[in-house]
Write an enzyme that holds these catalytic residues in place. Structure first.
Site, PDB file in Angstrom:
ATOM      1  N   ASP A 290      36.321  45.020  56.808  1.00  0.00           N
ATOM      2  CA  ASP A 290      36.216  44.933  55.269  1.00  0.00           C
ATOM      3  C   ASP A 290      36.204  43.532  55.173  1.00  0.00           C
ATOM      4  O   ASP A 290      36.872  42.566  55.899  1.00  0.00           O
ATOM      5  CB  ASP A 290      37.338  45.636  54.549  1.00  0.00           C
ATOM      6  CG  ASP A 290      36.903  45.947  52.966  1.00  0.00           C
ATOM      7  OD1 ASP A 290      35.892  45.458  52.698  1.00  0.00           O
ATOM      8  OD2 ASP A 290      37.460  46.937  52.451  1.00  0.00           O
TER       9      ASP A 290
ATOM     10  N   ASP B 190      30.712  50.210  46.904  1.00  0.00           N
ATOM     11  CA  ASP B 190      31.917  51.155  46.533  1.00  0.00           C
ATOM     12  C   ASP B 190      31.457  52.096  45.508  1.00  0.00           C
ATOM     13  O   ASP B 190      32.378  52.971  45.378  1.00  0.00           O
ATOM     14  CB  ASP B 190      32.809  50.168  46.113  1.00  0.00           C
ATOM     15  CG  ASP B 190      33.784  49.486  47.124  1.00  0.00           C
ATOM     16  OD1 ASP B 190      33.685  50.135  48.252  1.00  0.00           O
ATOM     17  OD2 ASP B 190      34.550  48.642  47.007  1.00  0.00           O
TER      18      ASP B 190
END
Ligand code: DGJ
Length: 747
Positions: A474, A544
């Site tokens: 990430d 997301d």
């Protein structure tokens, strides 16, 4: 000439003739090179002033096609020099060039002008290398061209200082692409923001410049380094000319699309010149990222399919045959930072019963990471949450028949961490100035060799000591103070290049040492998706935003530029965390199943009915997975826009033509309108197909009379011409209704 055939054993059948998929030919009499790749040809030549010019970019040409000698266009007016309208292949700034330069250099004597002339050329296999030189200074530019059989040409360049004086590169593009001059082009790009990436925008080009760029240090959610240009009124999803391309760079980048005042259209891309400066001492060189481009006459759908095939066969680490993406369970939306041994084992047991193949523990497992305020940088297992280390969870996951993955964010540090307390100088900063935090974190300066070594060291240890099959890598903020005061002032801006080179280096070293390891590129969703990172990662997290309705639009935009097998898509809980929308489970599944399926809901709260729906649909997904992940995508009905508000539909056809699957989504029914007839694509008109609907009650074979009473059937057989001509009808009604139909070719 238009490709009408299929790729056959290394040869492409074009208009009935087997010809090499790639070819580079040189015509000495004309001083012209012709490069052919798949459906496209590209030609360039040298004129009497030794200027290299683009001669052609379009449908594949007959090998014997000839070209007029390239000429520098004459001055149109004293305000419109010839250099402005000439299709110069790689422009050095100088000579009054009023448009974007591919290269801009400053010399220590104050000179900032270049005049690039052809020196020589070399063809090696599928690669052409051309050398240019400034007419006066010993600056050499090597231009590289690599032709790929899928129909893509990669271009990049290397600037070499062969003189005795240092120089500074102020702007370095990989390539400039000249389109056939025309005033009626439309440009498509993919723009967005966190939670809303991959919004397809299409706008008319007119004289002036469109700048697609990231100044953020990484690829960005805001614009993806992809472009597509069609002919207004002619190009559609299924037909018409498309010139398209994407950059392979995960740092600050820029692509400019210019239409000159004489309607010449030029696309230039490479390093973003904003805050850029790269010194070259005598003997040094700078290489640019690769800029990939293609052409098709088959519309936007075919342009996407070329890119998908190319990414799978030429870019991904497991090229040319990437493994199928496993069905994952990810803990993030289910447990956020509250991960612990017992909780993750309980979820693993439920996930395994559904048919999940990989369990991924997301953020929260390390250091003092109980919120996003602390812990980044301290990559040791949190002893309160996992008192016996990761081993018990991993052992249980393995015993359940799954493999194990874990979340990392290696480039970041929280000021509240032992790492930052020990090495505050490792964080990117301008000396003495405030350090801007985002999500309470700072960036480590990966350009530093010691930081690179540290990051590789702990990752290598983590993967060596634990049975880890997968890292979710990430990256949750953009750059703010890109300082690097450990090197001399003149070199500090090299950070833009060296950071990304080291990122690629760590990923490459890790994969080399752990060849079975798979990696996902995530950046708070889809903030780092490009052909540079994809050479080192197996999949990406597009957004997301996991709301299934928004996802339809996000996934539609995504597939314009990237292959469905890369597109991780989780089924998560409702109400959705972002917009509180409540969508039925089967619709959520069917949306996620059009990419690489994952589950991210809290299975502890799922009802027995939901668990049984999930089990049925993961089993169905496993049957269609090769077709979805490695097939040819046809966007039958695109979501979003005036026509796609109510409905959307996708079809995938396997490369061998034997299997296909159709997904249909009714977002919201209005005025009782029936679901539109779906005319299928990509089938053999003469082939016979068996249709197996996921829900037999919902498949209605097309009838010439749409009002005829629906004959509701299970498995049925139809031939390709009927399926593509009459189509199929689906009995979907209400809001959020979705279904899928499998097709198998039986003869
Ligand atoms: C952002 C990612 O996109 C999410 O999936 C999740 O991993 C969080 N970071 C964790 O902090």
């Amino acid at each position: 000439m238009r490709a009408i055939g299929a790729l056959l054993g290394g040869w492409l059948l074009v208009a009935g003739t087997a010809i090499a998929q790639t070819a580079i030919r040189y015509n000495a009499a004309e001083h012209v090179w012709q490069i052919s790749a798949g459906q496209m040809s590209y030609a360039l030549g040298v004129n009497d002033k030794q200027s290299l010019q683009t001669l052609y970019w379009g449908p594949r040409l007959d090998p014997a096609a000839s070209f007029p000698q390239p000429k520098q266009l004459p001055e149109a007016a004293s305000f419109d020099p010839g250099i402005a309208s000439s299709p110069i292949e790689y422009t050095g700034w100088g000579g009054g060039l009023p448009y974007e330069a591919t290269l801009k250099i400053s010399f220590p004597d104050g000179n900032r002008s270049l005049q690039l002339q052809f020196v020589d050329a070399k063809v090696t296999g599928d690669e052409l290398e051309i050398t240019l030189k400034d007419s006066l200074a010993p600056v050499f530019i090597r231009l590289f061209y690599h032709a790929y059989p899928e129909g893509i040409l990669a271009r990049w360049s290397r600037v070499e200082n062969r003189g005795k004086q240092p120089l500074t590169v102020e702007q370095a593009g990989s390539a400039t692409w000249n389109l056939p001059p025309r005033a009626t082009y439309d440009l498509s790009s993919l723009t967005g923001r966190w939670g809303a990436e991959w919004q397809l925008q299409t706008e008319a080009l007119y004289p002036g410049e469109v700048v697609l760029e990231s100044r953020r240090g990484s690829t960005s959610h805001q614009v993806n380094p992809w472009f597509s240009i069609g002919s207004r009124g002619e190009t559609t999803e299924a037909a018409g000319p498309v010139w398209f391309g994407e950059l392979g760079w995960s740092g600050s980048w820029r692509i400019t699309v210019e239409q000159t005042h004489a309607d010449a259209v030029r696309i230039t891309g490479g390093y973003n010149p904003f805050d850029f400066s790269y010194p070259l001492a005598p003997g040094e060189s700078l290489e640019t990222p690769k800029f990939y481009a293609g052409y098709t006459s088959g519309g936007n759908g075919e342009a996407s399919r070329i890119l998908h095939r190319f990414q799978r066969q030429q870019i991904l680490p497991q090229r040319p045959h990437p493994k199928p993406r496993p069905i994952i369970f990810n803990s993030w939306e289910a447990t956020e930072f509250k991960v612990d041994e017992a909780g993750q084992i309980a979820l693993a047991e439920k996930a395994a019963r559904l048919g999940v193949e990989r369990l991924v523990i997301d953020d929260g497992w390390f250091g003092q990471r109980n919120t996003d305020h602390a812990g980044l940088g301290d990559w040791t297992v949190n002893p309160q949450k996992f008192p016996h280390g990761l081993k018990p969870v991993i052992d249980r996951v393995r015993a359940l028949g799954m493999d194990f993955g874990i979340w990392v964010e290696p480039e970041m540090v929280n000021p509240d961490s032992d790492l930052y307390r020990k090495h505050p100088d490792w964080a990117m900063n301008f000396p003495g100035r405030p350090r801007t935090e985002a999500r309470n974190q700072l960036l480590l300066n990966l350009a530093r060799p010691d930081v690179r070594q540290y990051v590789f060291g702990w990752l290598d240890k983590l993967v060596s000591e634990n049975d880890i099959a997968f890292l979710k890598w990430d990256y949750n903020r953009n750059w703010s103070e890109p300082g690097w005061d450990a090197v001399p002032l003149a070199q500090q801006k090299e950070i833009y290049v060296r950071y990304v080179e080291n990122l690629y280096g760590i990923l490459a070293d890790l994969r080399k040492k752990h060849p079975q390891l798979e990696i996902e590129s995530c950046s708070g969703g889809g903030g780092r998706v490009d052909l540079g990172i994809l050479q080192h990662t197996d999949e990406v997290w597009p957004s997301d935003n996991t709301d299934a309705l928004d996802r339809l639009v996000i996934q539609d935009g995504f597939t314009h530029a990237y292959s469905p097998n890369l597109m991780m898509a989780w089924v998560t809980d409702v109400p959705n965390f972002l917009d509180r929308r409540v969508i039925p489970l089967d619709f959520r599944f069917l949306v996620a199943m059009s990419g690489s399926l994952g589950i991210g809901g809290n299975l502890n709260n799922w009802t027995p009915e939901e668990l049984s729906t999930a089990t049925r649909l993961t089993a169905f997904y496993k049957e269609i997975r090769p077709t979805v992940q490695f097939g040819q995508l046809h966007r039958l009905l695109r979501p979003g826009g005036p026509e796609g508000r109510e409905t959307s539909a996708l079809q995938y056809v396997s490369d061998d033509g034997k299997s296909s699957v159709v997904f249909a989504y009714l977002h919201s029914q209005h005025f009782g309108r029936p679901f539109p007839t779906l005319r299928l694509q990509g089938l053999d008109p003469a082939g016979m197909y068996r249709l197996s609907p996921l829900d037999p009650k919902k498949l209605v074979i097309a009838s010439p009379d749409p009002n005829a009473s629906p004959e509701r059937n299970g498995s049925q057989e139809r031939n390709g011409s009927q399926l593509m001509g009459e189509g199929i009808n689906l009995a979907l009604s209400g809001d959020y209704a979705a279904t899928a139909v499998r097709l198998e070719r039986i003869r």
